[in-house]
Design a protein around this motif. Structure first.
Motif, PDB file in Angstrom:
ATOM      1  N   THR A 105     -17.986 -43.758  -4.371  1.00 39.72           N
ATOM      2  CA  THR A 105     -18.262 -44.951  -3.571  1.00 39.72           C
ATOM      3  C   THR A 105     -18.617 -46.129  -4.465  1.00 39.72           C
ATOM      4  O   THR A 105     -18.121 -47.245  -4.271  1.00 39.72           O
ATOM      5  CB  THR A 105     -19.387 -44.670  -2.563  1.00 39.72           C
ATOM      6  OG1 THR A 105     -18.986 -43.580  -1.723  1.00 39.72           O
ATOM      7  CG2 THR A 105     -19.679 -45.889  -1.706  1.00 39.72           C
ATOM      8  N   TRP A 107     -17.658 -46.753  -7.477  1.00 41.27           N
ATOM      9  CA  TRP A 107     -16.479 -47.244  -8.198  1.00 41.27           C
ATOM     10  C   TRP A 107     -15.291 -47.526  -7.280  1.00 41.27           C
ATOM     11  O   TRP A 107     -14.169 -47.718  -7.751  1.00 41.27           O
ATOM     12  CB  TRP A 107     -16.110 -46.276  -9.316  1.00 41.27           C
ATOM     13  CG  TRP A 107     -17.151 -46.341 -10.392  1.00 41.27           C
ATOM     14  CD1 TRP A 107     -18.156 -45.451 -10.629  1.00 41.27           C
ATOM     15  CD2 TRP A 107     -17.346 -47.409 -11.315  1.00 41.27           C
ATOM     16  NE1 TRP A 107     -18.945 -45.893 -11.646  1.00 41.27           N
ATOM     17  CE2 TRP A 107     -18.482 -47.103 -12.095  1.00 41.27           C
ATOM     18  CE3 TRP A 107     -16.685 -48.603 -11.563  1.00 41.27           C
ATOM     19  CZ2 TRP A 107     -18.947 -47.929 -13.097  1.00 41.27           C
ATOM     20  CZ3 TRP A 107     -17.151 -49.430 -12.564  1.00 41.27           C
ATOM     21  CH2 TRP A 107     -18.273 -49.089 -13.324  1.00 41.27           C
ATOM     22  N   ASN A 108     -15.532 -47.583  -5.978  1.00 38.17           N
ATOM     23  CA  ASN A 108     -14.517 -47.997  -5.014  1.00 38.17           C
ATOM     24  C   ASN A 108     -13.266 -47.118  -5.056  1.00 38.17           C
ATOM     25  O   ASN A 108     -12.135 -47.607  -5.012  1.00 38.17           O
ATOM     26  CB  ASN A 108     -14.150 -49.473  -5.235  1.00 38.17           C
ATOM     27  CG  ASN A 108     -13.505 -50.096  -4.032  1.00 38.17           C
ATOM     28  OD1 ASN A 108     -13.678 -49.632  -2.911  1.00 38.17           O
ATOM     29  ND2 ASN A 108     -12.745 -51.153  -4.256  1.00 38.17           N
ATOM     30  N   ALA A 110     -10.940 -44.307  -3.277  1.00 38.60           N
ATOM     31  CA  ALA A 110     -10.634 -43.804  -1.939  1.00 38.60           C
ATOM     32  C   ALA A 110     -11.025 -42.335  -1.863  1.00 38.60           C
ATOM     33  O   ALA A 110     -10.715 -41.555  -2.758  1.00 38.60           O
ATOM     34  CB  ALA A 110      -9.152 -43.971  -1.645  1.00 38.60           C
ATOM     35  N   ARG A 133      -7.674 -51.630  -7.664  1.00 37.98           N
ATOM     36  CA  ARG A 133      -8.808 -51.700  -6.754  1.00 37.98           C
ATOM     37  C   ARG A 133      -9.840 -52.676  -7.295  1.00 37.98           C
ATOM     38  O   ARG A 133     -10.004 -52.822  -8.506  1.00 37.98           O
ATOM     39  CB  ARG A 133      -9.409 -50.325  -6.495  1.00 37.98           C
ATOM     40  CG  ARG A 133     -10.051 -49.656  -7.644  1.00 37.98           C
ATOM     41  CD  ARG A 133     -10.627 -48.299  -7.219  1.00 37.98           C
ATOM     42  NE  ARG A 133     -11.335 -47.739  -8.333  1.00 37.98           N
ATOM     43  CZ  ARG A 133     -10.830 -46.876  -9.192  1.00 37.98           C
ATOM     44  NH1 ARG A 133      -9.614 -46.446  -9.031  1.00 37.98           N
ATOM     45  NH2 ARG A 133     -11.533 -46.438 -10.204  1.00 37.98           N
ATOM     46  N   THR A 134     -10.495 -53.349  -6.372  1.00 38.69           N
ATOM     47  CA  THR A 134     -11.535 -54.277  -6.783  1.00 38.69           C
ATOM     48  C   THR A 134     -12.771 -53.482  -7.173  1.00 38.69           C
ATOM     49  O   THR A 134     -13.077 -52.437  -6.606  1.00 38.69           O
ATOM     50  CB  THR A 134     -11.892 -55.260  -5.651  1.00 38.69           C
ATOM     51  OG1 THR A 134     -12.299 -54.503  -4.505  1.00 38.69           O
ATOM     52  CG2 THR A 134     -10.707 -56.136  -5.288  1.00 38.69           C
ATOM     53  N   MET A 135     -13.448 -53.978  -8.158  1.00 36.59           N
ATOM     54  CA  MET A 135     -14.641 -53.306  -8.641  1.00 36.59           C
ATOM     55  C   MET A 135     -15.869 -54.051  -8.117  1.00 36.59           C
ATOM     56  O   MET A 135     -15.876 -55.279  -8.045  1.00 36.59           O
ATOM     57  CB  MET A 135     -14.661 -53.288 -10.171  1.00 36.59           C
ATOM     58  CG  MET A 135     -13.444 -52.567 -10.762  1.00 36.59           C
ATOM     59  SD  MET A 135     -13.139 -50.930 -10.072  1.00 36.59           S
ATOM     60  CE  MET A 135     -14.490 -50.021 -10.738  1.00 36.59           C
ATOM     61  N   PRO A 136     -16.895 -53.308  -7.768  1.00 37.76           N
ATOM     62  CA  PRO A 136     -18.117 -53.954  -7.284  1.00 37.76           C
ATOM     63  C   PRO A 136     -18.760 -54.787  -8.388  1.00 37.76           C
ATOM     64  O   PRO A 136     -18.502 -54.574  -9.569  1.00 37.76           O
ATOM     65  CB  PRO A 136     -19.009 -52.778  -6.885  1.00 37.76           C
ATOM     66  CG  PRO A 136     -18.426 -51.585  -7.553  1.00 37.76           C
ATOM     67  CD  PRO A 136     -16.987 -51.864  -7.817  1.00 37.76           C
TER      68      PRO A 136
END
Length: 149
Positions: A105, A107-108, A110, A133-136
């Protein structure tokens, strides 16, 4: 993080869910075979020996395999996590299980924890396309977290 259509998919299943994951993987064998697969101990053995899939196998989950996959996720080397966990059975390595789900979660990545969600993930057009994927925001802390304070 995959910038190509070929993804790295991590596969994990608790003891009471291994048959379910094996059946799901058999149904999706051709899709899975087109990607890099990594799995924890027994799950990896099942996928390799029963389905003939090429799988990099980690240690068994309770012996550190969950943590090995978590490290791969933190390194950006896993695109999807298919984790058929057993919500009705207490796990002796529950802290490792929670840590794996938590790091995915963070590191985004799936995550599918059941067959329906896994079906949605592998049928998505994004599975076969480049995807960044976008990173937080706190992902930038990754470099600074290794320095001594």
């Amino acid at each position: 993080m995959s910038r190509t259509g070929r993804k790295t998919i991590a596969l994990v299943a608790h003891d009471h869910r291994k048959v379910d994951l094996a059946e799901w993987a058999a149904f999706n064998r051709d899709i899975l075979a087109a990607h890099e697969l990594v799995a924890t101990g027994t799950t990896g053995s099942i996928l390799t020996h029963e389905l003939g899939l090429e799988v990099e196998t980690m240690l068994s989950g309770p012996l550190g395999g969950d943590q090995q996959l978590g490290a791969r996720i933190a390194e950006g080397a896993v695109d999807l996590l298919i984790f058929f966990w057993d919500p009705l059975e207490a796990q002796p390595h529950d802290p490792d299980v929670r840590a794996l789900l938590r790091i995915a979660t963070v590191w985004n990545v799936a995550v599918a924890t059941n067959r329906a969600t896994a079906d949605y993930l592998v049928s998505s057009p994004l599975l076969h396309a480049p995807y960044e994927r976008t990173m937080p925001e706190f992902a930038g802390d990754r470099e600074s977290s290794g320095s001594a304070a």
